[in-house]
Design a protein around this motif. Structure first.
Motif, PDB file in Angstrom:
ATOM      1  N   UNK A  27       0.710  -1.189   0.036  1.00 43.10           N
ATOM      2  CA  UNK A  27       0.051  -0.067   0.053  1.00 43.10           C
ATOM      3  C   UNK A  27       0.910   1.235   0.052  1.00 43.10           C
ATOM      4  N   UNK A  28       1.963   1.261   0.711  1.00 44.25           N
ATOM      5  CA  UNK A  28       2.892   2.363   0.822  1.00 44.25           C
ATOM      6  C   UNK A  28       3.433   2.465  -0.479  1.00 44.25           C
ATOM      7  N   UNK A  29       4.024   1.310  -1.417  1.00 44.92           N
ATOM      8  CA  UNK A  29       4.608   1.530  -2.590  1.00 44.92           C
ATOM      9  C   UNK A  29       3.516   2.190  -3.610  1.00 44.92           C
ATOM     10  N   UNK A  30       2.360   1.397  -3.416  1.00 50.81           N
ATOM     11  CA  UNK A  30       1.259   1.929  -4.201  1.00 50.81           C
ATOM     12  C   UNK A  30       1.003   3.711  -4.328  1.00 50.81           C
ATOM     13  N   UNK A  31       0.994   4.098  -2.909  1.00 54.31           N
ATOM     14  CA  UNK A  31       0.682   5.404  -2.606  1.00 54.31           C
ATOM     15  C   UNK A  31       1.771   6.374  -3.235  1.00 54.31           C
ATOM     16  N   UNK A  32       3.167   5.841  -2.725  1.00 51.61           N
ATOM     17  CA  UNK A  32       4.233   6.583  -3.264  1.00 51.61           C
ATOM     18  C   UNK A  32       4.480   6.581  -5.082  1.00 51.61           C
ATOM     19  N   UNK A  33       3.915   5.519  -5.727  1.00 50.91           N
ATOM     20  CA  UNK A  33       3.936   5.702  -6.982  1.00 50.91           C
ATOM     21  C   UNK A  33       2.906   6.538  -7.680  1.00 50.91           C
ATOM     22  N   UNK A  34       1.922   6.604  -6.772  1.00 45.26           N
ATOM     23  CA  UNK A  34       0.901   7.508  -7.206  1.00 45.26           C
ATOM     24  C   UNK A  34       1.211   9.039  -7.027  1.00 45.26           C
ATOM     25  N   UNK A  35       1.686   9.466  -6.004  1.00 48.11           N
ATOM     26  CA  UNK A  35       2.278  10.816  -5.800  1.00 48.11           C
ATOM     27  C   UNK A  35       3.322  11.090  -6.716  1.00 48.11           C
ATOM     28  N   UNK A  36       4.008  10.190  -7.083  1.00 44.69           N
ATOM     29  CA  UNK A  36       5.427  10.425  -7.994  1.00 44.69           C
ATOM     30  C   UNK A  36       4.810  10.832  -9.467  1.00 44.69           C
ATOM     31  N   UNK A  37       3.810   9.776  -9.839  1.00 45.63           N
ATOM     32  CA  UNK A  37       3.009  10.063 -10.973  1.00 45.63           C
ATOM     33  C   UNK A  37       2.137  11.394 -11.349  1.00 45.63           C
ATOM     34  N   UNK A  38       1.697  11.902 -10.202  1.00 50.23           N
ATOM     35  CA  UNK A  38       0.876  13.001  -9.947  1.00 50.23           C
ATOM     36  C   UNK A  38       2.070  14.244 -10.361  1.00 50.23           C
ATOM     37  N   UNK A  40       4.972  14.048 -11.838  1.00 51.47           N
ATOM     38  CA  UNK A  40       5.703  13.969 -12.884  1.00 51.47           C
ATOM     39  C   UNK A  40       4.605  14.408 -14.070  1.00 51.47           C
ATOM     40  N   UNK A  41       3.355  14.089 -13.947  1.00 50.76           N
ATOM     41  CA  UNK A  41       2.533  14.613 -14.993  1.00 50.76           C
ATOM     42  C   UNK A  41       2.308  16.058 -14.866  1.00 50.76           C
ATOM     43  N   UNK A  42       2.401  16.499 -13.647  1.00 52.68           N
ATOM     44  CA  UNK A  42       2.407  18.157 -13.443  1.00 52.68           C
ATOM     45  C   UNK A  42       3.585  18.793 -14.310  1.00 52.68           C
ATOM     46  N   UNK A  43       4.712  18.283 -14.120  1.00 54.95           N
ATOM     47  CA  UNK A  43       6.096  18.849 -14.611  1.00 54.95           C
ATOM     48  C   UNK A  43       6.071  18.490 -16.049  1.00 54.95           C
ATOM     49  N   UNK A  44       5.361  17.357 -16.629  1.00 55.12           N
ATOM     50  CA  UNK A  44       5.189  17.032 -18.112  1.00 55.12           C
ATOM     51  C   UNK A  44       4.183  18.152 -18.742  1.00 55.12           C
ATOM     52  N   UNK A  45       3.249  18.557 -18.016  1.00 53.82           N
ATOM     53  CA  UNK A  45       2.324  19.467 -18.556  1.00 53.82           C
ATOM     54  C   UNK A  45       3.177  20.855 -18.957  1.00 53.82           C
ATOM     55  N   UNK A  46       3.876  21.275 -18.086  1.00 52.54           N
ATOM     56  CA  UNK A  46       4.941  22.334 -18.267  1.00 52.54           C
ATOM     57  C   UNK A  46       5.934  22.408 -19.195  1.00 52.54           C
TER      58      UNK A  46
END
Length: 90
Positions: A27-38, A40-46
């Motif tokens: 569960x911790x790994x899943x949450x960390x991956x989701x936060x990292x994805x969020x 990374x996607x925000x950085x990718x938008x810019x």
């Protein structure tokens, strides 16, 4: 067919505790991956031309998909301890 037996309270909580301890790292790994994805996607938008960010987003999505396919309960939003409430036959 035997009727299901509801375990004693202490036995039930002990099982749930051991189960939660064994899946907490997932569960911790899943949450960390989701936060990292969020992030990374925000950085990718810019900076949509950055290939490093594109590949990072693709990797994170793939890793999340892999976890969700291996452990489907992780993304359902329902507690995964539900099977512990009733034991098949003891």
């Amino acid at each position: 067919m035997k009727t299901p037996k509801i375990p004693e309270e202490y036995e039930l909580f002990e099982r749930i505790y051991h189960y939660r301890s064994s899946v907490q790292h997932l569960e911790r790994e899943y949450l960390d991956l989701r936060v990292c994805l969020r992030d990374a996607e925000a950085d990718l938008r810019s900076d949509s031309q950055n290939q490093e960010l594109v590949s990072r987003v693709a990797y994170l999505k793939n890793r999340l998909k892999e976890l969700e396919s291996r452990y489907p309960w992780i993304s359902t939003g329902r507690p995964s301890e539900i099977p512990f409430w009733i034991n098949s036959t003891v």
